[in-house]
Design an enzyme around this catalytic site. Structure first.
Site, PDB file in Angstrom:
ATOM      1  N   LYS A  87       1.083  -1.034   0.467  1.00  0.00           N
ATOM      2  CA  LYS A  87       0.080   0.032  -0.211  1.00  0.00           C
ATOM      3  C   LYS A  87       0.971   1.762  -0.306  1.00  0.00           C
ATOM      4  CE  LYS A  87      -3.812   1.179   0.272  1.00  0.00           C
ATOM      5  NZ  LYS A  87      -5.892   0.353  -0.171  1.00  0.00           N
TER       6      LYS A  87
HETATM    7  N1  GLU Z   1      -6.659   0.594  -3.778  1.00  0.00           N
HETATM    8  C1  GLU Z   1      -7.769  -0.986  -4.036  1.00  0.00           C
HETATM    9  C2  GLU Z   1      -7.834  -1.574  -2.778  1.00  0.00           C
HETATM   10  O1  GLU Z   1      -7.592  -0.392  -1.723  1.00  0.00           O
HETATM   11  C3  GLU Z   1      -7.627  -1.304  -4.738  1.00  0.00           C
HETATM   12  C4  GLU Z   1      -5.746  -2.399  -5.360  1.00  0.00           C
HETATM   13  C5  GLU Z   1      -5.269  -2.711  -6.244  1.00  0.00           C
HETATM   14  O2  GLU Z   1      -6.395  -2.818  -7.305  1.00  0.00           O
HETATM   15  O3  GLU Z   1      -4.560  -3.173  -6.622  1.00  0.00           O
HETATM   16  O4  GLU Z   1      -8.186  -2.219  -2.649  1.00  0.00           O
END
Ligand code: GLU
Length: 451
Positions: A87
């Site tokens: 993240k």
């Molecule tokens: N930000 C989204 C989540 O928290 C998508 C993450 C992604 O597609 O890698 O799941």
């Protein structure tokens, strides 16, 4: 972890975040130098590349990024997409900067990530999150290509959530909201669940949605337009709007785009500055905004039967206990909002295979369906029903394949959670069952690779 009987030390290994990189950089803007701080946290590399969004938020911090990276690991494992968790965040209020300024900031941030091996098709694949979207992903992929001019073949797979013209996939923007819809449908259809007081569909059910960004908007749209729910309240950071007959979701979105707020919408009553939207009586509550929206104080006042965690971590640990003790059913975030990363996986595969989904078989399937329709008409002497014709003859556009793939993953994941709870009722609730299903797979992967 006591439900899992993991070998000594493994639980600790799985919980820990492997690394968090803090990046500070300066960008010359408005005639002076501005400094920015951001993070990219890698939670687990038991599966690579690692995957997870990058958010732009003024209140972001390293601890939050680490917790969200861990959630990505659990989410990917639960829905069986072959990624570890990561993240990122940039501490910035995107509304304070013009698009041109945001582009320069995003490109600099991408350079920093690239230098540290924190972006790349086979190592770390960012995606949109709060405050970011297609536009930011397009800047990132472009900057990544410039920085790696000798490795352009797979470069598009360095981020997901891109615009279609830059290698994105149909249905990625709606994916998380669509996944929320499939999660609720899977829960309601499963005879082992309590449903909504025994009811097995959403027709006429009242739904409160907190957060009217990408996730909340699409969830509200699909639940009302396709499943017959009434969106009675939409809550945002500046208050809420309410209409017991059901808010016209599309018109509310247009109003929000025009005026910058959901308040003042003519199709509903506005409650400016009132944060109690989430507490209004309803059948289903969909928190689709930030973390910790339901906490120890307001959990007692939540009146929904079913809480569907469309955001990441919207219910605190304490609130989870309070809601469950009051008989509220919770569908957990690692399942409910996995639609985004599932469709990201489809996009990543599309970028690496360099072939659009369905390209090879679409026309063949269309021809075969035409033959079947013609045969049916000849055999029965009747005309094929006009209202079914298009759907039957169509060979499967990318959007249909993406939706069907997403539905399949959401349904089969629900079946796994439900089955586990059936054989191990002592797990007690869907969140614990989802955690156990997910961690068991991660533990197996760790044991297989011998760490
Ligand atoms: N930000 C989204 C989540 O928290 C998508 C993450 C992604 O597609 O890698 O799941």
């Amino acid at each position: 972890m006591s439900f899992l009987n993991l070998p000594e030390g493994l639980a600790e290994r799985i919980i820990q975040c492997n690394s968090t990189y803090t990046v500070r950089f300066g960008v010359r803007l408005r005639g002076r130098m501005y400094s920015f701080i951001g993070w990219r946290s890698v939670h687990s590399e038991h599966c690579e590349p690692v995957k997870g969004g990058i958010r732009y938020a003024f209140n972001a911090d390293a601890e939050e990024v680490e917790a969200l990276a861990a959630l990505m690991t659990l989410k990917c494992s639960l829905v069986d997409v072959p990624f570890g968790g990561s993240k990122g965040a940039l501490k910035i209020d995107p509304r304070e900067w013009t698009p041109q300024e945001l582009e320069r900031i995003t490109r600099r941030f991408t350079q920093e990530l690239n230098k540290r091996g924190l972006i790349g098709p086979g190592i770390n694949v960012p995606a949109p999150d709060i405050g970011t979207g297609e536009r930011e992903m397009a800047w990132m992929v472009d900057e990544f290509r410039r920085a790696n001019p000798t490795d352009v073949v797979n470069a598009r797979a360095c981020v997901t959530g891109k615009p279609l013209s830059k290698g994105g996939i149909a249905g990625r923007t709606e994916a998380t909201g669509r996944g929320v819809q499939f999660a609720i449908q899977s829960f309601l259809r499963d005879p082992r669940t309590p449903g909504l007081d025994g009811r097995r569909d959403l027709k006429g059910a009242s739904v409160v949605v907190q957060g009217f960004g990408n996730v909340g908007y699409y969830a509200a749209k699909f639940l009302s337009q396709e499943d017959g729910a009434h969106i009675t309240v939409v809550a945002e950071r500046d208050g809420y709007v309410s209409n017991p007959e059901g808010i016209p979701v599309e018109a509310l979105k247009q109003h929000q785009i025009r005026s910058g707020s959901i308040l003042g919408f003519e199709g509903a009553k506005s409650f400016a500055g009132d944060m109690s939207g989430i507490e209004q009586p309803c059948d289903v509550l969909v928190p689709a905004a930030m973390e910790n929206a339901i906490h120890a104080v307001n959990a007692e006042r939540i009146k929904a039967q079913l809480v569907v965690e469309a955001a990441n971590g919207p219910v605190t640990f304490e609130a989870d206990r309070i809601l469950r003790s009051r008989g509220v059913t919770i569908l957990p975030d690692l399942y409910v909002n996995a639609g985004g990363v599932i469709v990201s996986y489809f996009e990543w595969v599309k970028n690496l295979t360099h072939i659009p989904f369905g390209l090879m078989e679409r026309r063949r399937r269309e021809r075969r369906n035409q033959t079947i329709a013609a045969a049916l008409e000849r055999m029965t002497g009747k005309e094929f029903p006009a209202e079914m014709r298009d759907e039957f003859l169509e060979g499967g556009a990318e959007i249909d394949l993406v939706r069907s793939g997403l539905e399949d993953v959401m349904r089969s994941t629900w079946a796994r959670i439900g089955d586990l709870l059936e054989v191990q009722p002592e797990l007690g609730d869907y969140r614990t069952a989802a955690y156990v299903a997910s961690i068991r797979q991660i533990a197996d992967a760790y044991e297989a690779i011998g760490i």
